[in-house]
Write a protein that holds these residues in place. Structure first.
Motif, short mmCIF file in Angstrom:
data_model
loop_
_atom_site.label_atom_id
_atom_site.label_comp_id
_atom_site.label_asym_id
_atom_site.label_seq_id
_atom_site.Cartn_x
_atom_site.Cartn_y
_atom_site.Cartn_z
N TRP A 108 -1.35 2.12 14.15
CA TRP A 108 -2.45 3.05 14.22
C TRP A 108 -3.68 2.31 14.77
CZ3 TRP A 108 -1.75 4.93 8.49
CH2 TRP A 108 -0.62 5.76 8.41
N ASN A 109 -4.78 3.03 14.88
CA ASN A 109 -6.03 2.45 15.37
C ASN A 109 -6.99 2.26 14.20
OD1 ASN A 109 -5.53 2.85 18.42
ND2 ASN A 109 -5.20 4.90 17.57
N ALA A 126 -10.39 4.43 1.41
CA ALA A 126 -11.12 3.54 0.52
C ALA A 126 -10.41 2.21 0.36
CB ALA A 126 -11.29 4.20 -0.85
N ASP A 127 -9.08 2.22 0.42
CA ASP A 127 -8.31 0.99 0.30
C ASP A 127 -6.93 1.21 0.91
OD1 ASP A 127 -6.70 2.32 -1.71
OD2 ASP A 127 -8.29 1.86 -3.14
N ALA A 128 -6.12 0.16 0.91
CA ALA A 128 -4.81 0.23 1.56
C ALA A 128 -3.89 1.25 0.92
CB ALA A 128 -4.16 -1.15 1.54
N ALA A 129 -4.08 1.55 -0.37
CA ALA A 129 -3.24 2.54 -1.05
C ALA A 129 -3.37 3.92 -0.42
CB ALA A 129 -3.60 2.59 -2.53
N ASP A 130 -4.52 4.21 0.18
CA ASP A 130 -4.72 5.52 0.83
C ASP A 130 -3.84 5.68 2.07
OD1 ASP A 130 -6.65 6.35 -1.00
OD2 ASP A 130 -8.28 5.47 0.16
N LEU A 131 -3.41 4.57 2.65
CA LEU A 131 -2.63 4.65 3.88
C LEU A 131 -1.29 5.34 3.67
CD1 LEU A 131 -3.36 1.11 5.38
CD2 LEU A 131 -4.50 3.29 5.90
N ALA A 132 -0.72 5.25 2.48
CA ALA A 132 0.54 5.93 2.18
C ALA A 132 0.34 7.44 2.24
CB ALA A 132 1.06 5.51 0.82
N GLU A 133 -0.81 7.91 1.75
CA GLU A 133 -1.12 9.34 1.80
C GLU A 133 -1.30 9.79 3.25
OE1 GLU A 133 -4.40 12.57 0.09
OE2 GLU A 133 -4.50 10.46 -0.54
N VAL A 134 -1.96 8.94 4.05
CA VAL A 134 -2.12 9.25 5.47
C VAL A 134 -0.75 9.35 6.14
CG1 VAL A 134 -3.00 8.42 7.68
CG2 VAL A 134 -4.39 8.17 5.61
N GLU A 135 0.11 8.42 5.81
CA GLU A 135 1.44 8.39 6.42
C GLU A 135 2.21 9.67 6.12
OE1 GLU A 135 4.43 4.81 7.48
OE2 GLU A 135 3.67 4.87 5.43
N GLU A 136 2.06 10.20 4.90
CA GLU A 136 2.71 11.45 4.54
C GLU A 136 2.23 12.59 5.43
OE1 GLU A 136 1.93 12.18 0.46
OE2 GLU A 136 3.03 10.42 -0.26
N LEU A 137 0.93 12.66 5.68
CA LEU A 137 0.37 13.71 6.51
C LEU A 137 0.77 13.53 7.97
CD1 LEU A 137 -3.21 13.92 4.96
CD2 LEU A 137 -1.36 15.59 4.71
N VAL A 138 0.77 12.29 8.45
CA VAL A 138 1.18 12.02 9.82
C VAL A 138 2.62 12.48 10.05
CG1 VAL A 138 1.72 10.17 11.46
CG2 VAL A 138 -0.44 10.14 10.20
N ASP A 139 3.50 12.17 9.11
CA ASP A 139 4.91 12.57 9.24
C ASP A 139 5.08 14.08 9.09
OD1 ASP A 139 5.55 9.91 9.55
OD2 ASP A 139 6.21 9.62 7.48
N ARG A 140 4.36 14.65 8.14
CA ARG A 140 4.50 16.09 7.87
C ARG A 140 4.07 16.96 9.05
NH1 ARG A 140 1.08 19.09 3.04
NH2 ARG A 140 1.69 21.25 3.51
N PHE A 141 3.00 16.53 9.73
CA PHE A 141 2.46 17.36 10.81
C PHE A 141 2.64 16.73 12.19
CE2 PHE A 141 0.00 18.55 7.01
CZ PHE A 141 0.32 19.91 6.97
N ALA A 142 3.42 15.67 12.27
CA ALA A 142 3.70 14.98 13.54
C ALA A 142 2.41 14.64 14.28
CB ALA A 142 4.61 15.86 14.42
N LEU A 143 1.49 14.02 13.57
CA LEU A 143 0.19 13.69 14.15
C LEU A 143 0.28 12.41 14.98
CD1 LEU A 143 -2.10 14.31 11.03
CD2 LEU A 143 -1.32 15.96 12.76
#
Length: 209
Positions: free
Chosen positions: A192-193, A144-161
């Motif tokens: 990212w893309n 929804a906004d740039a603040a959501d990207l931090a949550e994405v980053e947590e998941l990317v790091d956690r699961f090596a996406l």
């Protein structure tokens, strides 16, 4: 091909007619539940899909992997005709070995906090790790906004996406365009893309046939 039924209840879902028979989503989309789903045989579905004469069929939902055993014969029949199949999934259901062996591809879209769904329902570690092991998988996050990207980053790091795509939330061309502008710099900085929603830019929120 859009299948009915979903194991999540995202409040901003733009296809509530596939699962929300009580009208609990907040999108304001009007539909009649009894007219949405139609039972078809494997042969009927396969014939209709082949009639499009395309090289790629996308199977979406709802959550299509909730019906993966039932749709497997369709995927296998399409593969025999050299038609690629890609599933759009929320990443909460582990794909079967048989579906992977049939050559299915996956576009995985884990849901974030703004979906309104509890984390233990929308984030399934076993499933995300399995998808991460498969070749060619794309991970798409609706932000929804740039603040959501931090949550994405947590998941990317956690699961090596890897092969991460960010798509702005919105159901109008104006919302998508603004979202692209708001997110672009931060997405690029993370390497990212960034993806738009071409069908929204072309047709708005109008439903297809």
């Amino acid at each position: 091909m859009r299948l009915g039924g979903c194991n999540l209840t995202c409040r901003w879902c733009d296809t509530p007619y596939t699962w929300d028979w009580k009208g609990e989503s907040d999108t304001g989309i009007a539909y009649r539940a009894a007219e949405e789903l139609h039972a078809l045989s494997v042969a009927e579905v396969t014939e209709r899909l082949l009639a499009f004469g395309v090289e790629l069929i996308v199977i979406s939902g709802g959550e299509p992997l909730s019906q993966q055993d039932r749709v497997l014969p369709v995927v296998q029949a399409l593969a025999e005709r050299r038609v690629l199949v890609e599933f759009e999934t929320n990443g909460t259901v582990v794909p079967s070995d048989a579906l992977v062996a049939a050559g299915a591809h996956f576009n995985v879209s884990p849901k974030l906090r703004h979906s309104g769904v509890a984390e233990d329902r929308r984030i399934v570690p076993e499933a995300l790790r399995r998808f991460g092991q498969l070749p060619g998988v794309a991970f798409k996050f609706v932000c929804a906004d740039a603040a959501d990207l931090a949550e994405v980053e947590e998941l990317v790091d956690r699961f090596a996406l890897s092969n991460v795509w960010i798509m702005p939330r919105g159901q109008s061309p104006e919302e998508i365009d603004q979202g692209m502008r708001d997110l672009a710099d931060d997405v690029i900085a993370r390497k990212w893309n960034l993806s738009g929603r071409l069908h929204v830019n072309v047709w708005g929120s109008k439903r297809g046939v």
